[in-house]
Design an enzyme around this catalytic site. Structure first.
Site, PDB file in Angstrom:
ATOM      1  N   LYS A  59      36.053  -1.891  53.148  1.00 28.41           N
ATOM      2  CA  LYS A  59      35.317  -0.774  52.561  1.00 28.41           C
ATOM      3  C   LYS A  59      35.242  -0.851  51.021  1.00 28.41           C
ATOM      4  CE  LYS A  59      37.019   3.380  53.260  1.00 28.41           C
ATOM      5  NZ  LYS A  59      37.154   4.163  52.030  1.00 28.41           N
TER       6      LYS A  59
ATOM      7  N   ARG B 163      37.576  13.226  53.200  1.00 30.38           N
ATOM      8  CA  ARG B 163      38.474  12.648  54.179  1.00 30.38           C
ATOM      9  C   ARG B 163      38.491  13.470  55.463  1.00 30.38           C
ATOM     10  NH1 ARG B 163      41.911   8.688  53.108  1.00 30.38           N
ATOM     11  NH2 ARG B 163      42.145   8.425  50.889  1.00 30.38           N
TER      12      ARG B 163
ATOM     13  N   ARG C 292      47.830 -11.483  57.791  1.00 34.74           N
ATOM     14  CA  ARG C 292      48.166 -11.586  56.364  1.00 34.74           C
ATOM     15  C   ARG C 292      49.638 -11.956  56.179  1.00 34.74           C
ATOM     16  NH1 ARG C 292      45.134  -7.808  52.872  1.00 34.74           N
ATOM     17  NH2 ARG C 292      47.154  -6.974  52.294  1.00 34.74           N
TER      18      ARG C 292
ATOM     19  N   ARG D 164      54.312  -8.283  55.668  1.00 35.41           N
ATOM     20  CA  ARG D 164      54.728  -6.949  55.228  1.00 35.41           C
ATOM     21  C   ARG D 164      54.704  -5.984  56.425  1.00 35.41           C
ATOM     22  NH1 ARG D 164      51.741  -4.141  51.052  1.00 35.41           N
ATOM     23  NH2 ARG D 164      50.118  -4.384  52.610  1.00 35.41           N
TER      24      ARG D 164
ATOM     25  N   ARG E 208      47.890   3.226  62.219  1.00 37.63           N
ATOM     26  CA  ARG E 208      46.979   3.663  61.152  1.00 37.63           C
ATOM     27  C   ARG E 208      45.569   3.868  61.696  1.00 37.63           C
ATOM     28  NH1 ARG E 208      47.388  -0.803  56.943  1.00 37.63           N
ATOM     29  NH2 ARG E 208      45.751   0.286  55.804  1.00 37.63           N
TER      30      ARG E 208
END
Ligand SMILES: [Zn+2]
Length: 217
Positions: free
Chosen positions: A13, A88, A127, A160, A171
């Site tokens: 985004k 939001r 990642r 991470r 999430r």
């Protein structure tokens, strides 16, 4: 053109916001940027926001809304803007609608970046971050020459907590819960455009621009 950009974590985004805003010659207005500008500029709102952030609390809606109102009143935002990170939720969307009505205008389009959950997991869970220099690699898209070792500095790579599959899926659930009502709020207004956000960054930008052109006609 007055645009709101929404999309799940991992949809790219931030990058799309930059490209689309630059194609349209309008400012990209992200809540992150507004917070930083107010905090570093030492404005009253910035000081207030910083108190919350320093305590690890969420900045309350009133403070965020006041910052957005201030930013939208700047000269460069009079002919259009691209909002990223605001609204939001539905209450914020209602506030934005009133705010724009006071300015004598309204939103033109809400671009909804669409990526399926498995694709987001593939992007984010691959990642790997270097413990020494912080560089981020990706096991599929940008692998180091030797697995687990940073090409740049020889440091050890690790995943991470934020990049773990269960964290990402959580999430995404939170995002869907928060965003579904927002999308239906704007769908009722007839201004939502879905954009397929899979594939190369430039192609996604092109699809977004095509969607905006269709909407402008
Ligand atoms: Zn490194």
């Amino acid at each position: 053109m007055r645009v709101v950009l929404v999309g799940p974590p991992g949809a790219g985004k931030g990058t799309q916001a930059q490209f689309i805003a630059s194609h349209l010659s309008i400012p990209k207005i992200s809540t992150g940027d507004i917070f930083r500008a107010n905090v570093s500029g030492g404005t009253e709102l910035g000081k207030l926001a910083k108190e919350y952030m320093d305590r690890g609390d969420l900045v309350p809606d009133e403070v965020t809304v006041a910052m957005v109102r201030d930013r939208l009143s700047h000269d460069d935002a009079q002919e259009g803007f691209l909002l990223d990170g605001f609204p939001r939720n539905v209450p914020q969307a209602e506030v934005l609608k009133k705010m724009l009505a006071e300015f004598g205008t309204s939103l033109d389009v809400v671009l909804n970046l669409v990526v399926d959950d498995d694709e987001v997991v593939r992007r984010l869970a691959g990642r790997r971050t270097c413990r020494s220099c912080g560089k981020v690699w990706h096991v599929l898209f940008d692998p180091p020459a030797v697995e687990g070792v940073c090409d740049a500095c020889g440091g050890e790579l690790f995943q991470r907590d934020d990049d773990r599959e269960e964290t990402i899926r959580h999430r995404l659930e939170v995002y869907q819960e928060q965003t579904a009502p927002l999308i239906s709020f704007y769908a009722d207004e007839g201004i939502v455009q879905g954009v397929d956000a899979t594939g190369p960054v430039e192609e996604v930008t092109q699809r977004a621009m095509a969607a905006l052109r269709r909407f402008a006609e």
